[in-house]
Design an enzyme around this catalytic site. Structure first.
Site, PDB file in Angstrom:
ATOM      1  N   ARG A   1      46.253  55.162  73.183  1.00 28.54           N
ATOM      2  CA  ARG A   1      45.563  54.927  71.909  1.00 28.54           C
ATOM      3  C   ARG A   1      44.838  56.176  71.415  1.00 28.54           C
ATOM      4  NH1 ARG A   1      48.683  51.469  70.471  1.00 28.54           N
ATOM      5  NH2 ARG A   1      48.365  49.304  70.983  1.00 28.54           N
TER       6      ARG A   1
ATOM      7  N   SER B   1      38.588  75.089  68.432  1.00 27.83           N
ATOM      8  CA  SER B   1      38.783  75.525  69.810  1.00 27.83           C
ATOM      9  C   SER B   1      38.676  74.348  70.769  1.00 27.83           C
ATOM     10  CB  SER B   1      37.723  76.561  70.181  1.00 27.83           C
ATOM     11  OG  SER B   1      37.803  76.883  71.551  1.00 27.83           O
TER      12      SER B   1
ATOM     13  N   GLU C   1      47.499  58.266  70.024  1.00 30.58           N
ATOM     14  CA  GLU C   1      47.934  57.657  68.770  1.00 30.58           C
ATOM     15  C   GLU C   1      46.935  57.954  67.640  1.00 30.58           C
ATOM     16  OE1 GLU C   1      49.660  53.336  67.593  1.00 30.58           O
ATOM     17  OE2 GLU C   1      47.667  53.322  68.514  1.00 30.58           O
TER      18      GLU C   1
END
Length: 164
Positions: free
Chosen positions: A90, A116, A93
């Site tokens: 998740r 960074s 995602e």
């Protein structure tokens, strides 16, 4: 025989479990973020000498041998099978879904560059939403790094050649 990273991590996580402390509690005692405290115990970050004493106090039973191991530059890596864990899937995602928009906002606000992951702070916090339900707050706090226009005149090899 030298211990593997997995063996060392398992020993460190066993000490954490034995202490009964959360990463957030360890972080509070050491002055680190909770994610960095977890990174240290997973050998994904290097323990600095100034923090070693604090970590030793926070995790009773942490041996000098383990502290010395934690102060070595770690092999920062991950198991590609981690993506199968639902929480990690998740997170991936969410970054993939929102990534393009986040990138555009970074470009609008800062210019052509990146955030960074070296000069970077990360934390996980628990808050109550307006509906009273628990919510997860992830904070990614990274230094902005502009992309460099690659002018040949600025190349070190050319500078050295012109000094001869």
């Amino acid at each position: 025989m030298e211990e593997t990273k997995t063996t060392i991590v398992n020993r460190l996580l066993a000490l954490k479990l034995k202490s009964g402390k959360t990463y957030s509690e360890i972080a509070e005692e050491t002055g680190l973020t909770n994610v960095y405290a977890a990174q240290l115990l997973r050998r994904q970050a290097q323990l600095k000498p100034d923090t070693a004493k604090k970590l030793e106090a926070a995790l009773p039973g942490l041996s000098k041998e383990l502290l010395e191991e934690m102060m070595k530059p770690p092999m920062r890596s991950y198991d590609p099978n981690l993506i199968q864990d639902p929480a990690i899937y998740r997170l991936n995602e969410a970054v993939m879904h929102f990534g393009e928009s986040i990138k555009e906002i970074i470009n609008e606000d800062f210019g052509d560059g990146i955030m960074s992951a070296i000069d970077f702070y990360c934390s996980v916090d628990k808050v109550k939403g307006i509906d009273g339900k628990d919510r997860v707050v992830l904070t990614f706090d990274g230094k902005y790094l502009p992309h460099t226009e690659q002018k040949s005149e600025n190349m070190v090899s050319r500078l050295k050649a012109s000094l001869k």
